[in-house]
Design an enzyme around this catalytic site. Sequence first.
Site, PDB file in Angstrom:
ATOM      1  CG  HIS A   1      36.047  37.282  42.647  1.00  8.96           C
ATOM      2  ND1 HIS A   1      35.854  36.017  42.153  1.00  8.96           N
ATOM      3  CD2 HIS A   1      36.879  37.172  43.711  1.00  8.96           C
ATOM      4  CE1 HIS A   1      36.539  35.166  42.906  1.00  8.96           C
ATOM      5  NE2 HIS A   1      37.178  35.835  43.845  1.00  8.96           N
TER       6      HIS A   1
ATOM      7  CG  ASP B   1      41.992  40.734  48.898  1.00 11.80           C
ATOM      8  OD1 ASP B   1      42.227  40.119  49.947  1.00 11.80           O
ATOM      9  OD2 ASP B   1      42.282  40.296  47.771  1.00 11.80           O
TER      10      ASP B   1
HETATM   11  N1  CMC Z   1      38.558  48.026  38.822  1.00 11.46           N
HETATM   12  C1  CMC Z   1      38.110  48.520  37.661  1.00 11.46           C
HETATM   13  N2  CMC Z   1      37.712  47.758  36.624  1.00 11.46           N
HETATM   14  C2  CMC Z   1      37.740  46.441  36.802  1.00 11.46           C
HETATM   15  C3  CMC Z   1      38.186  45.851  37.998  1.00 11.46           C
HETATM   16  C4  CMC Z   1      38.599  46.704  39.035  1.00 11.46           C
HETATM   17  N3  CMC Z   1      39.044  46.218  40.179  1.00 11.46           N
HETATM   18  N4  CMC Z   1      38.120  44.523  37.893  1.00 11.46           N
HETATM   19  C5  CMC Z   1      37.665  44.257  36.668  1.00 11.46           C
HETATM   20  N5  CMC Z   1      37.432  45.428  35.996  1.00 11.46           N
HETATM   21  C6  CMC Z   1      36.921  45.568  34.625  1.00 11.46           C
HETATM   22  C7  CMC Z   1      38.066  45.424  33.627  1.00 11.46           C
HETATM   23  O1  CMC Z   1      38.690  46.658  33.360  1.00 11.46           O
HETATM   24  C8  CMC Z   1      37.349  44.833  32.453  1.00 11.46           C
HETATM   25  O2  CMC Z   1      36.643  45.894  31.818  1.00 11.46           O
HETATM   26  P1  CMC Z   1      36.463  45.921  30.215  1.00 11.46           P
HETATM   27  O3  CMC Z   1      35.636  44.719  29.886  1.00 11.46           O
HETATM   28  O4  CMC Z   1      35.762  47.226  29.954  1.00 11.46           O
HETATM   29  O5  CMC Z   1      37.831  45.862  29.636  1.00 11.46           O
HETATM   30  C9  CMC Z   1      36.326  43.909  33.087  1.00 11.46           C
HETATM   31  O6  CMC Z   1      36.049  44.473  34.354  1.00 11.46           O
HETATM   32  C10 CMC Z   1      36.812  42.478  33.246  1.00 11.46           C
HETATM   33  O7  CMC Z   1      38.047  42.515  33.961  1.00 11.46           O
HETATM   34  P2  CMC Z   1      39.170  41.392  33.926  1.00 11.46           P
HETATM   35  O8  CMC Z   1      40.452  41.939  34.450  1.00 11.46           O
HETATM   36  O9  CMC Z   1      39.191  40.766  32.560  1.00 11.46           O
HETATM   37  O10 CMC Z   1      38.587  40.346  34.948  1.00 11.46           O
HETATM   38  P3  CMC Z   1      39.333  39.073  35.483  1.00 11.46           P
HETATM   39  O11 CMC Z   1      38.281  38.098  35.812  1.00 11.46           O
HETATM   40  O12 CMC Z   1      40.434  38.651  34.573  1.00 11.46           O
HETATM   41  O13 CMC Z   1      40.060  39.623  36.802  1.00 11.46           O
HETATM   42  C11 CMC Z   1      40.467  40.297  39.005  1.00 11.46           C
HETATM   43  C12 CMC Z   1      39.576  39.461  38.092  1.00 11.46           C
HETATM   44  C13 CMC Z   1      40.131  40.009  40.459  1.00 11.46           C
HETATM   45  C14 CMC Z   1      41.946  39.938  38.776  1.00 11.46           C
HETATM   46  C15 CMC Z   1      40.219  41.794  38.676  1.00 11.46           C
HETATM   47  O14 CMC Z   1      38.879  42.123  38.982  1.00 11.46           O
HETATM   48  C16 CMC Z   1      41.180  42.701  39.416  1.00 11.46           C
HETATM   49  O15 CMC Z   1      42.300  42.906  38.936  1.00 11.46           O
HETATM   50  N6  CMC Z   1      40.759  43.272  40.591  1.00 11.46           N
HETATM   51  C17 CMC Z   1      41.629  44.107  41.383  1.00 11.46           C
HETATM   52  C18 CMC Z   1      42.595  43.247  42.183  1.00 11.46           C
HETATM   53  C19 CMC Z   1      41.911  42.534  43.327  1.00 11.46           C
HETATM   54  O16 CMC Z   1      41.136  43.128  44.087  1.00 11.46           O
HETATM   55  N7  CMC Z   1      42.239  41.259  43.471  1.00 11.46           N
HETATM   56  C20 CMC Z   1      41.690  40.411  44.550  1.00 11.46           C
HETATM   57  C21 CMC Z   1      40.804  39.334  43.997  1.00 11.46           C
HETATM   58  S1  CMC Z   1      39.795  38.530  45.197  1.00 11.46           S
HETATM   59  C22 CMC Z   1      40.847  37.666  46.186  1.00 11.46           C
HETATM   60  C23 CMC Z   1      41.649  36.637  45.491  1.00 11.46           C
HETATM   61  O17 CMC Z   1      41.142  35.851  44.681  1.00 11.46           O
HETATM   62  O18 CMC Z   1      42.833  36.560  45.806  1.00 11.46           O
END
Ligand code: CMC
Length: 378
Positions: A261, A315
């Site tokens: 998140h 989720d």
């Molecule tokens: N699985 C594995 N690694 C992850 C995940 C994950 N679900 N989420 C973040 N990371 C890692 C990512 O690879 C990165 O690692 P590194 O620094 O080594 O490159 C680090 O954590 C930061 O990730 P990010 O994508 O830059 O984080 P963000 O804040 O841009 O994205 C997010 C947040 C929710 C989009 C992302 O965690 C994600 O894609 N999660 C999976 C999809 C999901 O479950 N979405 C629902 C979100 S909650 C409900 C809502 O708001 O709608």
Amino acid sequence: MTVCEYRPGLEGIPAAESSISYVDGQKGILQYRGIRIEELAEKSTFLETAYLLIWGELPSQEELKAFENEIQEQRRIKYRIRDMMKSFPESGHPMDALQASAAALGLFYSLRDLHNPKYIRDSVVRIMATIPTMIAAFQLMRTGNDPVKPKENLDYAGNFLYMLNEKEPDPLAARIFDVCLILHTEHTINASTFSARVTASTLTDPYAVVASAVGTLGGPLHGGANEEVIQMLEEIGTVDNVRPYLEDRLQRKAKIMGFGHRVYKVKDPRAKILQSLAVQLFEKFGYDKYYEIAQEVEKVMAEKVGKKGIYPNVDFYSGLVYRKMGIPTDLFTPVFAIARVAGWLAHWKEQLAENRIFRPTQIYNGLHEVPYTPMGKR
Ligand code: CMC
């Protein structure tokens, strides 16, 4: 004017001042109008919470009754909306059907009177009342059935489950569904709420505001993740396969759906409540292997990426709960929208109160003064 650095995803950049909800991502706290989500999940109902978010304080008994009655009176959708939905392809995603139908409401209520509290109230009631009906109607029509009319003696959550399954829901399932709606209804300025506020800032009608937010919610990085969680658990198939599956994905830098998140660096407080609701449902209606697989996924993820602050989000467990209630997987995100629409409307109202159109800037990194190349020389 201060020139700011560019931050992809606008991370950490305030885009609004808001008194609707508050998140502390380090401590795992979520409050609506200052009230902890745990307390609302235990003591409130979805419509009462929606009232709190939209009008800023908990309603009196009479105010709540009046709001509930108005919603109940407006639940039916126009024949022409229903006929329009009938012509949608059955293979289309229900979020696209919802987005088109929400926008179509604007065709029927084209008067725009944004300074009139009655207009605001009527719009809130109409949108909140009809969204569940439109989703249930699309579900029935795409499976070759006639839509089911709303049932008067049922509350908001119970009536949706009734319209979807053509039978009155179990009271525990209806209450749990109502709590799910409370948990999903608001979450500060996430992607869809930002989208709603941007659209609202142009002073367009609330149907366009909601339609743009629905479009934004549909993506797999936002509301669409709950569908993908179930697909992932099905793909994993057995508890023994959890570790190799996760190791393979993490090694390939693929995201694990339902984890991570932007704001929470601990387990999402909504995921904790949803997990306990899932247990209540399974206790009553029987456990399935997907809950065991989910628990193992959580355990292995904590071991592998917990130190990076990646924990289950809202989720992760919501899909398991909806699945147990017999809600089809591709309706999970529309169900999220049933809840979130109250948050969007609260932000619409707040945006209108202090409106300035959104018009951010950009950092241009393209070419300048490029001569036009005639067609024959390209
Ligand atoms: N699985 C594995 N690694 C992850 C995940 C994950 N679900 N989420 C973040 N990371 C890692 C990512 O690879 C990165 O690692 P590194 O620094 O080594 O490159 C680090 O954590 C930061 O990730 P990010 O994508 O830059 O984080 P963000 O804040 O841009 O994205 C997010 C947040 C929710 C989009 C992302 O965690 C994600 O894609 N999660 C999976 C999809 C999901 O479950 N979405 C629902 C979100 S909650 C409900 C809502 O708001 O709608």
